[in-house]
Write an enzyme that holds these catalytic residues in place. Structure first.
Site, mmCIF file in Angstrom:
data_model
loop_
_atom_site.group_PDB
_atom_site.id
_atom_site.type_symbol
_atom_site.label_atom_id
_atom_site.label_comp_id
_atom_site.label_asym_id
_atom_site.label_seq_id
_atom_site.Cartn_x
_atom_site.Cartn_y
_atom_site.Cartn_z
ATOM 1 N N LYS A 1 -11.118 4.733 37.585
ATOM 2 C CA LYS A 1 -11.791 3.974 38.648
ATOM 3 C C LYS A 1 -12.577 2.806 38.042
ATOM 4 C CE LYS A 1 -15.781 4.225 40.817
ATOM 5 N NZ LYS A 1 -16.026 2.792 41.126
ATOM 6 N N GLU A 28 -33.673 -0.917 30.220
ATOM 7 C CA GLU A 28 -32.502 -1.781 30.107
ATOM 8 C C GLU A 28 -32.517 -2.755 31.285
ATOM 9 O OE1 GLU A 28 -28.747 0.324 30.544
ATOM 10 O OE2 GLU A 28 -27.931 -0.905 28.923
ATOM 11 N N VAL A 39 -26.473 7.934 36.215
ATOM 12 C CA VAL A 39 -25.182 8.475 36.652
ATOM 13 C C VAL A 39 -24.603 9.363 35.548
ATOM 14 C CG1 VAL A 39 -22.823 7.906 37.342
ATOM 15 C CG2 VAL A 39 -24.731 6.591 38.271
ATOM 16 N N GLY A 40 -24.797 8.970 34.303
ATOM 17 C CA GLY A 40 -24.325 9.792 33.179
ATOM 18 C C GLY A 40 -24.908 11.200 33.237
ATOM 19 N N GLU A 57 -20.914 6.954 27.577
ATOM 20 C CA GLU A 57 -21.478 5.802 26.877
ATOM 21 C C GLU A 57 -22.503 5.201 27.831
ATOM 22 O OE1 GLU A 57 -19.213 2.268 26.643
ATOM 23 O OE2 GLU A 57 -20.379 1.497 24.984
ATOM 24 N N CYS A 111 -24.037 -3.573 26.984
ATOM 25 C CA CYS A 111 -24.873 -2.394 26.740
ATOM 26 C C CYS A 111 -25.552 -2.468 25.374
ATOM 27 C CB CYS A 111 -24.059 -1.120 26.874
ATOM 28 S SG CYS A 111 -22.408 -1.252 26.212
ATOM 29 N N GLY A 158 -21.580 3.668 31.729
ATOM 30 C CA GLY A 158 -22.414 3.154 32.810
ATOM 31 C C GLY A 158 -23.866 3.528 32.601
ATOM 32 N N SER A 159 -24.569 3.708 33.708
ATOM 33 C CA SER A 159 -26.018 3.914 33.625
ATOM 34 C C SER A 159 -26.365 5.332 33.177
ATOM 35 C CB SER A 159 -26.653 3.647 34.991
ATOM 36 O OG SER A 159 -26.170 4.581 35.917
ATOM 37 N N THR A 160 -27.536 5.469 32.621
ATOM 38 C CA THR A 160 -28.007 6.778 32.150
ATOM 39 C C THR A 160 -28.139 7.749 33.322
ATOM 40 O OG1 THR A 160 -29.183 5.617 30.419
ATOM 41 C CG2 THR A 160 -29.835 7.890 30.796
HETATM 42 P P1 NDP Z 1 -23.384 2.871 37.400
HETATM 43 O O1 NDP Z 1 -23.625 3.879 36.340
HETATM 44 O O2 NDP Z 1 -23.864 3.149 38.776
HETATM 45 O O3 NDP Z 1 -21.818 2.569 37.534
HETATM 46 C C1 NDP Z 1 -20.847 2.774 36.530
HETATM 47 C C2 NDP Z 1 -19.574 3.347 37.175
HETATM 48 O O4 NDP Z 1 -19.833 4.649 37.717
HETATM 49 C C3 NDP Z 1 -19.082 2.536 38.363
HETATM 50 O O5 NDP Z 1 -17.671 2.583 38.400
HETATM 51 C C4 NDP Z 1 -19.695 3.276 39.532
HETATM 52 O O6 NDP Z 1 -19.052 3.020 40.734
HETATM 53 C C5 NDP Z 1 -19.515 4.704 39.097
HETATM 54 N N1 NDP Z 1 -20.415 5.664 39.741
HETATM 55 C C6 NDP Z 1 -21.557 5.434 40.444
HETATM 56 N N2 NDP Z 1 -22.093 6.595 40.848
HETATM 57 C C7 NDP Z 1 -21.293 7.595 40.374
HETATM 58 C C8 NDP Z 1 -21.334 9.009 40.459
HETATM 59 N N3 NDP Z 1 -22.319 9.665 41.071
HETATM 60 N N4 NDP Z 1 -20.348 9.722 39.856
HETATM 61 C C9 NDP Z 1 -19.361 9.100 39.195
HETATM 62 N N5 NDP Z 1 -19.266 7.760 39.100
HETATM 63 C C10 NDP Z 1 -20.221 7.006 39.678
HETATM 64 O O7 NDP Z 1 -23.947 1.488 36.893
HETATM 65 P P2 NDP Z 1 -24.301 0.210 37.807
HETATM 66 O O8 NDP Z 1 -23.082 -0.583 37.897
HETATM 67 O O9 NDP Z 1 -24.966 0.594 39.078
HETATM 68 O O10 NDP Z 1 -25.386 -0.485 36.879
HETATM 69 C C11 NDP Z 1 -26.720 0.008 36.871
HETATM 70 C C12 NDP Z 1 -27.322 -0.135 35.498
HETATM 71 O O11 NDP Z 1 -26.594 0.644 34.552
HETATM 72 C C13 NDP Z 1 -27.282 -1.544 34.917
HETATM 73 O O12 NDP Z 1 -28.320 -2.318 35.380
HETATM 74 C C14 NDP Z 1 -27.370 -1.254 33.442
HETATM 75 O O13 NDP Z 1 -28.722 -1.069 33.100
HETATM 76 C C15 NDP Z 1 -26.600 0.040 33.284
HETATM 77 N N6 NDP Z 1 -25.199 -0.183 32.849
HETATM 78 C C16 NDP Z 1 -24.873 0.142 31.580
HETATM 79 C C17 NDP Z 1 -23.597 -0.138 31.128
HETATM 80 C C18 NDP Z 1 -23.157 0.177 29.767
HETATM 81 O O14 NDP Z 1 -22.147 -0.389 29.334
HETATM 82 N N7 NDP Z 1 -23.802 1.079 29.061
HETATM 83 C C19 NDP Z 1 -22.611 -0.793 31.965
HETATM 84 C C20 NDP Z 1 -23.062 -1.049 33.309
HETATM 85 C C21 NDP Z 1 -24.306 -0.737 33.717
HETATM 86 P P3 NDP Z 1 -19.458 1.708 41.581
HETATM 87 O O15 NDP Z 1 -19.897 0.657 40.643
HETATM 88 O O16 NDP Z 1 -18.231 1.347 42.210
HETATM 89 O O17 NDP Z 1 -20.515 2.151 42.506
#
Ligand code: NDP
Length: 430
Positions: A197, A402, A253-254, A271, A305, A249-251
């Site tokens: 996704k 961040e 959601v991780g 990550e 990141c 992605g974000s901490t």
């Molecule tokens: P998220 O962690 O929300 O999104 C990353 C991915 O996870 C997207 O595809 C998102 O879907 C999906 N997602 C969201 N909620 C869930 C869930 N409950 N279960 C499974 N998958 C989910 O990051 P954001 O895009 O909202 O960014 C927020 C913050 O995260 C940024 O400001 C930054 O600080 C950090 N970030 C860190 C990154 C890194 O590379 N380490 C990359 C991006 C963000 P969708 O986006 O479609 O909602």
């Protein structure tokens, strides 16, 4: 500082001249009006019937309608991936899997301009970055992992490496195609199948990648792309057919994902966030160091990141560093991501822009000193002026959280030990 450096430091920023704009043509990209979900080698309608536009962050123009997957769609994608895993892909001789991957790499190279333009249109990053970084690295990943496919048994002698099964992969918006390559290439090389996704705000290069899969004649069902929001991500993570979850992605959601897979026996890689620090000692070549800082936090809108979003400067060179940095910031060109002269592109989404604004306001409130160069921003779209904060205490939110925007927080140190201690004073693991 040498005499020459002192003079350069005082020299005024050249004013009154501009580069002519040099936009990359977007003609090379042909978008469909609407994209379904890519399951079993075909685009299918989402069971919910829901579509949402993917927006160009530099103009707020809708680019294409994209399907939103629900639980039923994710279930179909998972069963399709399982079927492809059990009926062909995992039994292929590794050198045969490698052939498909070499093809993907070659096609990405051949179509790199088209992908780079689309990446900048959909995500807002400067074409210079998508053309010179995202695309060459994406192709290189497929080349590299193709080379691994038939060598795994040599890498792990006396063990019999075998595929895990179906990989559920959820990726963010900062490197849409490159992140896809990081996730898909190793999974395929090891004989797994994939349901991926992309992020809600940057799905288009992943959808164009489906065309590459077809061109490379990758067997249907080996890679499935389901678009949608976090709900679809959560469905993927929870699905019983998933053997391995890979998330960037974000901490927050991780952590949710970690809870969801705990006790299920699924494998997991995460990550997550970072608050990386660049450290400058007093014997550093300052002009080169300034380029490194600018490259690390401004050229990518801070959407990385591992962006150097904190700067630790040895106290004795604090003043020349700050004055050189401010001067260099005054020459950054913010604007049209498709313009080859652009240094700083658009902020990926309105939501991300609000988050940056909120943290910058917190920095000012907590007492840090803000500097932003004079800069005319485009009228439409989501933008943020490159920003530096000085007088930052370690406890301030801008030094701890961040930001994921073109915002740098500067702190000072006296000894190497103090630099290391401050650099490590962050809750993030990245
Ligand atoms: P998220 O962690 O929300 O999104 C990353 C991915 O996870 C997207 O595809 C998102 O879907 C999906 N997602 C969201 N909620 C869930 C869930 N409950 N279960 C499974 N998958 C989910 O990051 P954001 O895009 O909202 O960014 C927020 C913050 O995260 C940024 O400001 C930054 O600080 C950090 N970030 C860190 C990154 C890194 O590379 N380490 C990359 C991006 C963000 P969708 O986006 O479609 O909602």
């Amino acid at each position: 500082m040498t005499e020459l450096e002192r003079k350069q430091d005082r020299a005024p920023i050249p004013a009154g001249w501009e580069y002519a704009s040099a936009p990359e043509s977007r003609e090379i990209v042909r978008l469909e009006e609407r994209y379904g979900l890519f399951i079993g080698g075909e685009f299918v309608e989402p069971s919910s019937g829901e579509f949402q536009p993917s927006i160009n962050p530099a103009s707020e123009e809708p680019l294409a309608e994209v399907a939103y997957a629900g639980a039923e769609d994710v279930d179909l994608a998972m069963r399709t991936a399982r079927d492809a895993f059990e009926n062909g892909w995992s039994d292929l001789p590794p050198s045969e899997r490698a052939k498909y991957m070499f093809r993907i790499a070659r096609i990405l190279q051949e179509r790199s301009r088209e992908f780079a333009v689309l990446e900048s249109l959909d995500g807002g990053k400067p074409i210079r970055e998508s053309r010179d970084v995202d695309l060459p690295l994406s192709a290189a990943h497929f080349f590299y992992y193709a080379g691994w496919a038939d060598k795994l048994e040599y890498a792990f002698p006396n063990r019999a490496p075998r595929p895990v099964g179906v990989a559920g992969q959820v990726i963010p918006w900062n490197f849409p195609l490159l992140m896809l390559a990081w996730k898909i290439a190793p999974a395929l090389a090891a004989g797994n199948t994939v349901v991926l996704k992309p992020a809600e705000t940057t799905p288009l290069t992943a959808l164009l990648f489906c065309d590459v899969l077809r061109q490379a004649e990758v067997p249907p069902g080996v890679v499935n792309i389901v678009t949608g929001d976090g709900r679809a991500g959560a469905e993927i993570v929870r699905h019983p057919e998933v053997d391995k979850v890979a998330f960037t992605g974000s901490t927050e959601v991780g952590k949710e994902i970690q809870k969801a897979v705990a006790g299920t026996g699924k494998k997991l890689t995460l990550e997550l966030g970072g608050k990386a620090a660049n450290i400058i000692f007093d014997d550093a070549p300052l002009d080169q160091a300034i380029e490194g800082i600018v490259n690390g936090i401004y050229f990518n809108q801070g959407h990385v990141c591992c962006a150097g979003s904190r700067l630790l400067v040895q106290e004795s060179i604090y003043e020349p560093v700050i004055s050189k940095l401010k001067r260099r910031m005054g020459t950054l060109r913010v604007g049209d991501p498709l313009d080859k002269n652009t240094d700083v592109g658009a902020i990926n989404s309105q939501q991300q822009l609000e988050k940056i604004k909120e943290l910058v306001a917190a920095g000012e409130e907590e007492g840090a000193e803000i500097f932003q160069p004079a800069c005319r921003l485009p009228e439409r779209g989501w933008w943020f002026v490159p920003t530096v904060f000085t007088n930052v205490a370690q406890s301030y939110r801008i030094a701890q959280e961040e930001i994921f925007g073109p915002v740098l927080s500067v702190l000072t140190f006296r000894t190497p030990d103090e630099a290391v201690e401050k650099a490590n004073n962050t809750p993030y693991g990245l």
